[in-house]
Design a protein around this motif. Structure first.
Motif, PDB file in Angstrom:
ATOM      1  N   LYS A  31     -21.028  59.366 -60.792  1.00 55.58           N
ATOM      2  CA  LYS A  31     -20.225  60.553 -61.056  1.00 55.58           C
ATOM      3  C   LYS A  31     -21.089  61.809 -61.121  1.00 55.58           C
ATOM      4  CE  LYS A  31     -17.018  62.535 -64.389  1.00 55.58           C
ATOM      5  NZ  LYS A  31     -16.435  62.377 -65.715  1.00 55.58           N
ATOM      6  N   CYS A  69     -25.966  57.160 -62.077  1.00 57.41           N
ATOM      7  CA  CYS A  69     -24.535  57.350 -62.289  1.00 57.41           C
ATOM      8  C   CYS A  69     -23.915  57.863 -60.991  1.00 57.41           C
ATOM      9  CB  CYS A  69     -24.305  58.346 -63.417  1.00 57.41           C
ATOM     10  SG  CYS A  69     -22.576  58.766 -63.673  1.00 57.41           S
ATOM     11  N   THR A  94     -21.544  54.740 -64.827  1.00 57.73           N
ATOM     12  CA  THR A  94     -20.490  55.702 -64.534  1.00 57.73           C
ATOM     13  C   THR A  94     -19.449  55.742 -65.651  1.00 57.73           C
ATOM     14  OG1 THR A  94     -20.817  55.291 -62.186  1.00 57.73           O
ATOM     15  CG2 THR A  94     -18.786  56.377 -62.808  1.00 57.73           C
ATOM     16  N   TYR A  95     -19.106  54.579 -66.198  1.00 58.83           N
ATOM     17  CA  TYR A  95     -18.071  54.560 -67.243  1.00 58.83           C
ATOM     18  C   TYR A  95     -18.568  55.143 -68.557  1.00 58.83           C
ATOM     19  CZ  TYR A  95     -20.322  50.238 -68.862  1.00 58.83           C
ATOM     20  OH  TYR A  95     -21.219  49.306 -69.308  1.00 58.83           O
ATOM     21  N   GLU A  96     -19.882  55.329 -68.695  1.00 55.67           N
ATOM     22  CA  GLU A  96     -20.447  55.928 -69.903  1.00 55.67           C
ATOM     23  C   GLU A  96     -20.702  57.422 -69.732  1.00 55.67           C
ATOM     24  OE1 GLU A  96     -24.017  53.643 -70.068  1.00 55.67           O
ATOM     25  OE2 GLU A  96     -23.141  52.135 -71.380  1.00 55.67           O
ATOM     26  N   CYS A  97     -20.384  57.971 -68.578  1.00 59.27           N
ATOM     27  CA  CYS A  97     -20.760  59.339 -68.224  1.00 59.27           C
ATOM     28  C   CYS A  97     -19.967  60.368 -69.022  1.00 59.27           C
ATOM     29  CB  CYS A  97     -20.533  59.563 -66.732  1.00 59.27           C
ATOM     30  SG  CYS A  97     -21.118  61.162 -66.169  1.00 59.27           S
ATOM     31  N   GLN A 156     -22.411  43.044 -71.002  1.00 66.02           N
ATOM     32  CA  GLN A 156     -22.551  44.484 -70.841  1.00 66.02           C
ATOM     33  C   GLN A 156     -24.008  44.872 -71.073  1.00 66.02           C
ATOM     34  OE1 GLN A 156     -19.802  45.951 -73.732  1.00 66.02           O
ATOM     35  NE2 GLN A 156     -18.053  45.763 -72.375  1.00 66.02           N
TER      36      GLN A 156
END
Length: 96
Positions: A24, A22, A32-35, A13
């Motif tokens: 999103k 990102c 994107t998964y941390e947005c 990671q």
């Protein structure tokens, strides 16, 4: 901290760079998964507007390679059937 769920980043990671975008929120610097941001509204022209405006229509046209058999409007099916009949005729002569 549990030994089964470590809270530090591993080699699998990697950390997002400043150029990472990102998908999103279209922001930079995170995946994107941390947005935590919201999805922005991006207006696009309708299909009718794209077809009526030649500048927008130029973006739609792409050079796609079309086989020769599909460019001729008439006789395509007949040409394909004739080619298959020739193949069948050659096959009968050999193994007959």
């Amino acid at each position: 901290m549990s030994k089964y769920a470590p809270h530090k980043r591993s080699a699998n990671q990697p950390k997002a760079t400043s150029s990472t975008t990102c998908q999103k929120c279209l922001g930079k610097g995170h995946f994107t998964y941390e947005c935590k941001g919201q999805r922005p509204y991006i207006s696009r022209p309708s299909r009718t507007a794209q077809l009526e405006n030649p500048r927008l229509a130029a973006k739609l046209k792409q050079t796609i390679e079309v086989p020769e058999e599909f460019t001729k409007p008439a006789g395509t099916a007949n040409q394909i059937l004739e080619a298959k009949e020739k193949e069948r005729g050659e096959g009968k002569g050999r193994g007959g």
